[in-house]
Design a protein around this motif. Structure first.
Motif, PDB file in Angstrom:
ATOM      1  N   UNK A 172       0.684  -1.148  -0.103  1.00 56.62           N
ATOM      2  CA  UNK A 172      -0.137  -0.045  -0.021  1.00 56.62           C
ATOM      3  C   UNK A 172       0.844   1.230   0.101  1.00 56.62           C
ATOM      4  N   UNK A 173       1.849   1.127   0.646  1.00 50.17           N
ATOM      5  CA  UNK A 173       2.776   2.386   0.736  1.00 50.17           C
ATOM      6  C   UNK A 173       3.444   2.695  -0.700  1.00 50.17           C
ATOM      7  N   UNK A 174       3.862   1.811  -1.034  1.00 50.21           N
ATOM      8  CA  UNK A 174       4.644   2.057  -2.648  1.00 50.21           C
ATOM      9  C   UNK A 174       3.361   2.480  -3.693  1.00 50.21           C
ATOM     10  N   UNK A 175       2.438   1.669  -3.243  1.00 55.11           N
ATOM     11  CA  UNK A 175       1.292   2.061  -4.108  1.00 55.11           C
ATOM     12  C   UNK A 175       1.033   3.708  -4.117  1.00 55.11           C
ATOM     13  N   UNK A 176       0.848   4.139  -2.867  1.00 58.02           N
ATOM     14  CA  UNK A 176       0.423   5.371  -2.652  1.00 58.02           C
ATOM     15  C   UNK A 176       1.565   6.326  -3.013  1.00 58.02           C
ATOM     16  N   UNK A 177       2.748   5.918  -2.925  1.00 57.57           N
ATOM     17  CA  UNK A 177       3.779   6.822  -3.473  1.00 57.57           C
ATOM     18  C   UNK A 177       3.570   6.615  -4.860  1.00 57.57           C
ATOM     19  N   UNK A 178       3.602   5.807  -5.712  1.00 58.96           N
ATOM     20  CA  UNK A 178       3.848   6.019  -7.213  1.00 58.96           C
ATOM     21  C   UNK A 178       2.505   6.656  -7.610  1.00 58.96           C
ATOM     22  N   UNK A 179       1.365   6.362  -6.923  1.00 59.13           N
ATOM     23  CA  UNK A 179      -0.120   6.999  -7.207  1.00 59.13           C
ATOM     24  C   UNK A 179       0.163   8.545  -7.282  1.00 59.13           C
ATOM     25  N   UNK A 180       0.774   9.169  -6.030  1.00 56.84           N
ATOM     26  CA  UNK A 180       0.995  10.619  -5.951  1.00 56.84           C
ATOM     27  C   UNK A 180       1.842  10.923  -6.834  1.00 56.84           C
ATOM     28  N   UNK A 181       2.939  10.513  -7.241  1.00 50.90           N
ATOM     29  CA  UNK A 181       3.921  11.098  -8.262  1.00 50.90           C
ATOM     30  C   UNK A 181       3.243  11.056  -9.699  1.00 50.90           C
ATOM     31  N   UNK A 182       2.561   9.931 -10.032  1.00 51.71           N
ATOM     32  CA  UNK A 182       1.812   9.918 -11.422  1.00 51.71           C
ATOM     33  C   UNK A 182       0.643  11.117 -11.642  1.00 51.71           C
ATOM     34  N   UNK A 183       0.035  10.914 -10.468  1.00 49.25           N
ATOM     35  CA  UNK A 183      -1.084  11.933 -10.734  1.00 49.25           C
ATOM     36  C   UNK A 183      -0.611  13.269 -10.585  1.00 49.25           C
ATOM     37  N   UNK A 184       0.373  13.661  -9.783  1.00 44.69           N
ATOM     38  CA  UNK A 184       0.889  15.070  -9.962  1.00 44.69           C
ATOM     39  C   UNK A 184       1.597  15.395 -11.230  1.00 44.69           C
ATOM     40  N   UNK A 185       1.662  14.256 -12.041  1.00 43.21           N
ATOM     41  CA  UNK A 185       2.490  14.662 -13.648  1.00 43.21           C
ATOM     42  C   UNK A 185       1.090  14.395 -14.568  1.00 43.21           C
ATOM     43  N   UNK A 186       0.007  14.475 -14.158  1.00 40.60           N
ATOM     44  CA  UNK A 186      -1.204  14.572 -14.993  1.00 40.60           C
ATOM     45  C   UNK A 186      -1.662  13.058 -15.438  1.00 40.60           C
ATOM     46  N   UNK A 187      -1.138  11.982 -15.171  1.00 38.53           N
ATOM     47  CA  UNK A 187      -1.442  10.692 -15.723  1.00 38.53           C
ATOM     48  C   UNK A 187      -2.772  10.193 -15.152  1.00 38.53           C
ATOM     49  N   UNK A 188      -3.554   9.606 -16.033  1.00 39.48           N
ATOM     50  CA  UNK A 188      -4.742   8.874 -15.204  1.00 39.48           C
ATOM     51  C   UNK A 188      -4.062   7.500 -14.455  1.00 39.48           C
ATOM     52  N   UNK A 189      -4.667   7.487 -13.337  1.00 35.95           N
ATOM     53  CA  UNK A 189      -3.747   6.351 -12.564  1.00 35.95           C
ATOM     54  C   UNK A 189      -4.898   5.304 -12.167  1.00 35.95           C
ATOM     55  N   UNK A 190      -4.451   4.130 -12.508  1.00 33.71           N
ATOM     56  CA  UNK A 190      -5.444   2.944 -11.985  1.00 33.71           C
ATOM     57  C   UNK A 190      -4.621   2.009 -11.147  1.00 33.71           C
ATOM     58  N   UNK A 191      -5.118   1.196 -10.353  1.00 36.06           N
ATOM     59  CA  UNK A 191      -4.426   0.372  -9.632  1.00 36.06           C
ATOM     60  C   UNK A 191      -4.765  -1.089  -9.347  1.00 36.06           C
ATOM     61  N   UNK A 192      -4.151  -2.154  -9.265  1.00 34.47           N
ATOM     62  CA  UNK A 192      -4.322  -3.283  -9.070  1.00 34.47           C
ATOM     63  C   UNK A 192      -3.394  -3.875  -8.129  1.00 34.47           C
ATOM     64  N   UNK A 193      -3.995  -4.830  -7.140  1.00 35.46           N
ATOM     65  CA  UNK A 193      -2.917  -5.511  -6.048  1.00 35.46           C
ATOM     66  C   UNK A 193      -2.742  -7.022  -6.340  1.00 35.46           C
TER      67      UNK A 193
END
Ligand code: MN
Length: 128
Positions: free
Chosen positions: A13-34
């Protein structure tokens, strides 16, 4: 700002949150799967442009999942980046052999991650 779709496959979850934050701040549409099932479902319905693939997943591992994605029409042409703490030369070769386009080591480098994504997406656009 780019609007490409990026799917993060990550069970931590922590890695996911970090990557999600980085990518959203760059304007990407982000999806996630566990896990693999969630990943396959999203790939079929959403056709992501790029997939960040954790290689250590519960159940089906990231390398097997990558091989499977390469055989699906929805993801055969997607960019797949392996993300893993196993950063030996052999692990890198195995990831590329399985069909990954690039390989990033954990812990996640907050600068290198978006740079690598941008570079690979630009290269893909130039090819099309
Ligand atoms: Mn993991």
């Amino acid at each position: 700002m780019s609007h490409e779709k990026v799917l993060i496959v990550e069970d931590n979850k922590l890695n996911l949150r970090l990557m999600d934050f980085i990518l959203k701040s760059r304007g990407y549409q982000v999806l996630s799967a566990a896990d693999a099932d969630e990943c396959l479902g999203l790939c079929k319905s959403q056709k992501p442009d790029l997939i960040l693939m954790d290689l250590q997943l519960p159940g089906v591992d990231g390398l097997s999942l990558t091989r499977h994605l390469r055989e699906l029409p929805e993801t055969s042409g997607a960019i797949i980046i392996a993300v893993t703490a196993k950063a030996m030369k052999m692990d890198r070769e195995r990831a590329l052999e399985a069909g990954c386009d690039a390989y990033l080591a954990k812990p996640i480098d907050t600068r290198k991650l978006p740079e690598t994504i941008e570079e690979l997406l630009d290269r893909k656009k130039a090819r099309n």
